[in-house]
Design a protein around this motif. Structure first.
Motif, PDB file in Angstrom:
ATOM      1  N   THR A  54      33.564  29.490  33.313  1.00  0.00           N
ATOM      2  CA  THR A  54      32.986  28.622  34.333  1.00  0.00           C
ATOM      3  C   THR A  54      33.989  28.485  35.463  1.00  0.00           C
ATOM      4  N   ARG A  55      33.480  28.718  36.685  1.00  0.00           N
ATOM      5  CA  ARG A  55      34.342  28.609  37.860  1.00  0.00           C
ATOM      6  C   ARG A  55      33.626  27.797  38.931  1.00  0.00           C
ATOM      7  N   GLU A  56      34.406  27.074  39.702  1.00  0.00           N
ATOM      8  CA  GLU A  56      33.830  26.260  40.774  1.00  0.00           C
ATOM      9  C   GLU A  56      33.428  27.161  41.941  1.00  0.00           C
ATOM     10  N   CYS A  57      32.297  26.837  42.545  1.00  0.00           N
ATOM     11  CA  CYS A  57      31.793  27.584  43.703  1.00  0.00           C
ATOM     12  C   CYS A  57      32.341  26.971  44.990  1.00  0.00           C
ATOM     13  N   LYS A  58      32.449  27.778  46.027  1.00  0.00           N
ATOM     14  CA  LYS A  58      32.898  27.287  47.328  1.00  0.00           C
ATOM     15  C   LYS A  58      31.790  26.528  48.052  1.00  0.00           C
ATOM     16  N   MET A  59      30.533  26.853  47.716  1.00  0.00           N
ATOM     17  CA  MET A  59      29.380  26.236  48.368  1.00  0.00           C
ATOM     18  C   MET A  59      28.578  25.447  47.338  1.00  0.00           C
ATOM     19  N   GLY A  60      27.487  24.852  47.787  1.00  0.00           N
ATOM     20  CA  GLY A  60      26.602  24.124  46.894  1.00  0.00           C
ATOM     21  C   GLY A  60      25.745  25.078  46.069  1.00  0.00           C
ATOM     22  N   VAL A  61      24.927  24.512  45.199  1.00  0.00           N
ATOM     23  CA  VAL A  61      24.089  25.304  44.304  1.00  0.00           C
ATOM     24  C   VAL A  61      23.151  26.211  45.089  1.00  0.00           C
ATOM     25  N   GLU A  62      22.373  25.642  45.998  1.00  0.00           N
ATOM     26  CA  GLU A  62      21.368  26.436  46.729  1.00  0.00           C
ATOM     27  C   GLU A  62      22.010  27.519  47.587  1.00  0.00           C
ATOM     28  N   GLU A  63      23.131  27.188  48.230  1.00  0.00           N
ATOM     29  CA  GLU A  63      23.821  28.166  49.082  1.00  0.00           C
ATOM     30  C   GLU A  63      24.416  29.302  48.253  1.00  0.00           C
ATOM     31  N   THR A  64      24.955  28.966  47.108  1.00  0.00           N
ATOM     32  CA  THR A  64      25.527  29.989  46.221  1.00  0.00           C
ATOM     33  C   THR A  64      24.437  30.917  45.708  1.00  0.00           C
ATOM     34  N   VAL A  65      23.308  30.348  45.303  1.00  0.00           N
ATOM     35  CA  VAL A  65      22.193  31.165  44.811  1.00  0.00           C
ATOM     36  C   VAL A  65      21.666  32.065  45.931  1.00  0.00           C
ATOM     37  N   ALA A  66      21.546  31.530  47.145  1.00  0.00           N
ATOM     38  CA  ALA A  66      21.078  32.337  48.284  1.00  0.00           C
ATOM     39  C   ALA A  66      22.043  33.498  48.555  1.00  0.00           C
ATOM     40  N   ALA A  67      23.345  33.229  48.466  1.00  0.00           N
ATOM     41  CA  ALA A  67      24.344  34.289  48.675  1.00  0.00           C
ATOM     42  C   ALA A  67      24.221  35.348  47.581  1.00  0.00           C
ATOM     43  N   LEU A  68      23.998  34.915  46.325  1.00  0.00           N
ATOM     44  CA  LEU A  68      23.820  35.879  45.233  1.00  0.00           C
ATOM     45  C   LEU A  68      22.573  36.729  45.454  1.00  0.00           C
ATOM     46  N   GLU A  74      22.732  44.387  47.383  1.00  0.00           N
ATOM     47  CA  GLU A  74      23.726  45.144  48.156  1.00  0.00           C
ATOM     48  C   GLU A  74      24.647  45.956  47.244  1.00  0.00           C
ATOM     49  N   HIS A  75      24.809  45.531  46.003  1.00  0.00           N
ATOM     50  CA  HIS A  75      25.677  46.215  45.036  1.00  0.00           C
ATOM     51  C   HIS A  75      24.887  47.066  44.044  1.00  0.00           C
ATOM     52  N   VAL A 167      30.279  46.923  34.448  1.00  0.00           N
ATOM     53  CA  VAL A 167      29.552  45.674  34.702  1.00  0.00           C
ATOM     54  C   VAL A 167      30.513  44.577  35.163  1.00  0.00           C
ATOM     55  N   VAL A 168      31.611  44.403  34.470  1.00  0.00           N
ATOM     56  CA  VAL A 168      32.591  43.379  34.842  1.00  0.00           C
ATOM     57  C   VAL A 168      33.118  43.638  36.252  1.00  0.00           C
ATOM     58  N   GLU A 169      33.473  44.880  36.536  1.00  0.00           N
ATOM     59  CA  GLU A 169      33.998  45.230  37.860  1.00  0.00           C
ATOM     60  C   GLU A 169      32.993  44.907  38.960  1.00  0.00           C
ATOM     61  N   GLU A 170      31.750  45.297  38.761  1.00  0.00           N
ATOM     62  CA  GLU A 170      30.739  45.093  39.799  1.00  0.00           C
ATOM     63  C   GLU A 170      30.346  43.630  39.944  1.00  0.00           C
ATOM     64  N   GLU A 171      30.311  42.891  38.845  1.00  0.00           N
ATOM     65  CA  GLU A 171      30.018  41.454  38.952  1.00  0.00           C
ATOM     66  C   GLU A 171      31.104  40.746  39.746  1.00  0.00           C
ATOM     67  N   GLU A 172      32.350  41.129  39.548  1.00  0.00           N
ATOM     68  CA  GLU A 172      33.435  40.514  40.295  1.00  0.00           C
ATOM     69  C   GLU A 172      33.295  40.798  41.801  1.00  0.00           C
ATOM     70  N   LYS A 173      32.841  41.998  42.141  1.00  0.00           N
ATOM     71  CA  LYS A 173      32.604  42.317  43.565  1.00  0.00           C
ATOM     72  C   LYS A 173      31.465  41.479  44.130  1.00  0.00           C
ATOM     73  N   ILE A 174      30.422  41.283  43.355  1.00  0.00           N
ATOM     74  CA  ILE A 174      29.294  40.455  43.794  1.00  0.00           C
ATOM     75  C   ILE A 174      29.760  39.020  44.054  1.00  0.00           C
ATOM     76  N   LEU A 175      30.647  38.523  43.200  1.00  0.00           N
ATOM     77  CA  LEU A 175      31.104  37.133  43.290  1.00  0.00           C
ATOM     78  C   LEU A 175      32.258  36.907  44.269  1.00  0.00           C
ATOM     79  N   GLU A 176      32.806  38.001  44.793  1.00  0.00           N
ATOM     80  CA  GLU A 176      33.950  37.910  45.698  1.00  0.00           C
ATOM     81  C   GLU A 176      33.682  36.928  46.837  1.00  0.00           C
TER      82      GLU A 176
END
Length: 180
Positions: A54-68, A74-75, A167-176
């Motif tokens: 579990t890691r803290e997000c820089k934005m709120g829930v809705e903004e983080t989901v929209a970014a995802l 894109e990946h 999978v781990v590598e690409e998920e980390e890029k998505i979450l960057e």
């Protein structure tokens, strides 16, 4: 008489040796049992926190989901069912009111899924990969997901190769840039 004493001395020595062997054997079993209990206790205490990160997000829930939602395609990944699951709405439809926001983003990359499912179909219960974006009691947004690096090591084989590698590598890029 000395012959009798020698025999008796030998018998006494054999009895002492057998007592010592029995004692060591019992001690070994007791030690192994205590060790097993300690290991199980430690696993129960430590493993849950290791299996999910579990890691803290820089934005709120809705903004983080929209970014995802933007980053995942894109990946080369896709969101299962086309959109994230709003757990609050899903529960409300069943008459349960729940306030803190929880969104599930289930992502899949079909070639990776095919590779894993070809060799290890039983792992399908853990698919697709799910990221939970949720609101903490402090109002901050958090992202939780399975610790795929650890899980992959435990499973080994093709699961380790695909899920613990690509999978781990690409998920980390998505979450960057999304997480603190």
């Amino acid at each position: 008489m000395s012959e009798e004493m020698n025999q008796q001395s030998e018998q006494n020595q054999e009895q002492k040796n057998s007592v010592k062997k029995g004692f060591h054997w019992k001690s070994g079993i007791i030690g192994a049992a205590v060790g097993a209990v300690v290991v199980v206790f430690m696993m129960v205490q430590v493993m849950p926190s290791m299996m999910i990160t579990t890691r803290e997000c820089k934005m709120g829930v809705e903004e983080t989901v929209a970014a995802l939602e933007e980053r995942i395609p894109e990946h080369g990944w896709s969101i299962s069912h086309g959109k994230p699951i709003n757990m609050n709405e899903a529960m409300a439809k069943r008459g349960v009111d729940f306030e803190p926001k929880i969104r599930l983003v289930k992502l899949c990359k079909a070639p990776y899924a095919k590779s894993v499912l070809t060799s290890d179909r039983w792992v399908s219960c853990m698919m697709p990969c799910t990221m939970a974006v949720w609101e903490g009691d402090n109002g901050k947004a958090y992202l939780s997901e399975m610790n795929l690096s650890l899980m992959a090591k435990l499973f080994g084989g093709n699961i380790k190769k695909v899920m613990g590698g690509k999978v781990v590598e690409e998920e980390e890029k998505i979450l960057e840039g999304l997480l603190k």
